[in-house]
Design a protein around this motif. Structure first.
Motif, PDB file in Angstrom:
ATOM      1  N   ARG A   1      50.747 -53.952  12.277  1.00 53.57           N
ATOM      2  CA  ARG A   1      51.738 -54.960  11.723  1.00 53.57           C
ATOM      3  C   ARG A   1      51.503 -55.295  10.465  1.00 53.57           C
ATOM      4  N   ILE A   2      52.709 -55.198   9.355  1.00 55.54           N
ATOM      5  CA  ILE A   2      52.460 -55.729   8.226  1.00 55.54           C
ATOM      6  C   ILE A   2      53.275 -57.149   8.266  1.00 55.54           C
ATOM      7  N   SER A   3      52.405 -58.015   7.589  1.00 51.66           N
ATOM      8  CA  SER A   3      52.997 -59.632   7.674  1.00 51.66           C
ATOM      9  C   SER A   3      53.552 -59.806   6.489  1.00 51.66           C
ATOM     10  N   TRP A   4      52.949 -59.587   4.983  1.00 57.53           N
ATOM     11  CA  TRP A   4      53.584 -59.734   3.980  1.00 57.53           C
ATOM     12  C   TRP A   4      52.928 -58.674   2.931  1.00 57.53           C
ATOM     13  N   VAL A   5      53.553 -58.775   1.630  1.00 63.21           N
ATOM     14  CA  VAL A   5      53.304 -58.099   0.479  1.00 63.21           C
ATOM     15  C   VAL A   5      52.953 -59.151  -0.629  1.00 63.21           C
ATOM     16  N   ARG A   6      52.021 -59.142  -1.352  1.00 62.39           N
ATOM     17  CA  ARG A   6      51.674 -59.933  -2.543  1.00 62.39           C
ATOM     18  C   ARG A   6      51.561 -59.062  -4.037  1.00 62.39           C
ATOM     19  N   ILE A   7      52.313 -59.345  -4.777  1.00 63.69           N
ATOM     20  CA  ILE A   7      52.515 -58.690  -6.237  1.00 63.69           C
ATOM     21  C   ILE A   7      52.083 -59.585  -7.132  1.00 63.69           C
TER      22      ILE A   7
ATOM     23  N   PRO B   1      49.592 -49.384  -3.964  1.00 62.06           N
ATOM     24  CA  PRO B   1      50.347 -49.039  -5.391  1.00 62.06           C
ATOM     25  C   PRO B   1      51.483 -49.940  -5.341  1.00 62.06           C
ATOM     26  N   LEU B   2      51.957 -50.254  -6.638  1.00 60.98           N
ATOM     27  CA  LEU B   2      53.184 -50.866  -6.892  1.00 60.98           C
ATOM     28  C   LEU B   2      54.536 -50.315  -6.325  1.00 60.98           C
ATOM     29  N   SER B   3      54.367 -49.002  -6.443  1.00 63.00           N
ATOM     30  CA  SER B   3      55.694 -48.266  -6.250  1.00 63.00           C
ATOM     31  C   SER B   3      55.673 -48.549  -4.379  1.00 63.00           C
ATOM     32  N   VAL B   4      54.597 -48.537  -3.637  1.00 63.22           N
ATOM     33  CA  VAL B   4      54.683 -48.834  -2.244  1.00 63.22           C
ATOM     34  C   VAL B   4      54.890 -50.254  -1.779  1.00 63.22           C
ATOM     35  N   ALA B   5      54.611 -51.087  -2.670  1.00 63.98           N
ATOM     36  CA  ALA B   5      54.981 -52.579  -2.596  1.00 63.98           C
ATOM     37  C   ALA B   5      56.665 -52.611  -2.707  1.00 63.98           C
ATOM     38  N   ASN B   6      57.151 -51.961  -3.642  1.00 60.42           N
ATOM     39  CA  ASN B   6      58.491 -52.118  -3.839  1.00 60.42           C
ATOM     40  C   ASN B   6      59.285 -51.379  -2.823  1.00 60.42           C
ATOM     41  N   GLU B   7      58.674 -50.335  -2.112  1.00 61.69           N
ATOM     42  CA  GLU B   7      59.338 -49.842  -0.966  1.00 61.69           C
ATOM     43  C   GLU B   7      59.327 -50.815   0.157  1.00 61.69           C
TER      44      GLU B   7
END
Length: 77
Positions: A14-20, A45-51
């Motif tokens: 499970r994914i909880s959050w993304v941090r950039i 990668p930043l592209s995956v974070a964006n998605e």
């Protein structure tokens, strides 16, 4: 992007959050979630974070703090 494709590549259940993070010399991103019964973070990668952000995963962006403007100097004399 469906749930299986979002979590499959990171070894997370499970994914909880993304941090950039934009504070370093180069931007970087990480994802946090639950792996095999314990919390895990992984660099992505930043592209995956964006998605992931576009798919609705909560995202935190860390920006550099700007220095406050210097006060106006007044010459005396």
């Amino acid at each position: 992007m469906d749930k299986a494709s979002r979590t499959g590549g990171f070894g997370l259940r499970r994914i909880s959050w993304v941090r950039i993070d934009l504070t370093g010399a180069a931007p970087r991103a990480e994802v946090a979630g639950v792996g095999q019964h314990r919390p895990v973070t992984r660099t992505i990668p930043l592209s995956v974070a964006n998605e992931l952000t576009a798919a609705g995963v909560p995202t935190y962006v860390r920006r550099p703090v700007e220095a406050p403007p210097a006060p106006d100097l007044v010459e005396v004399g």
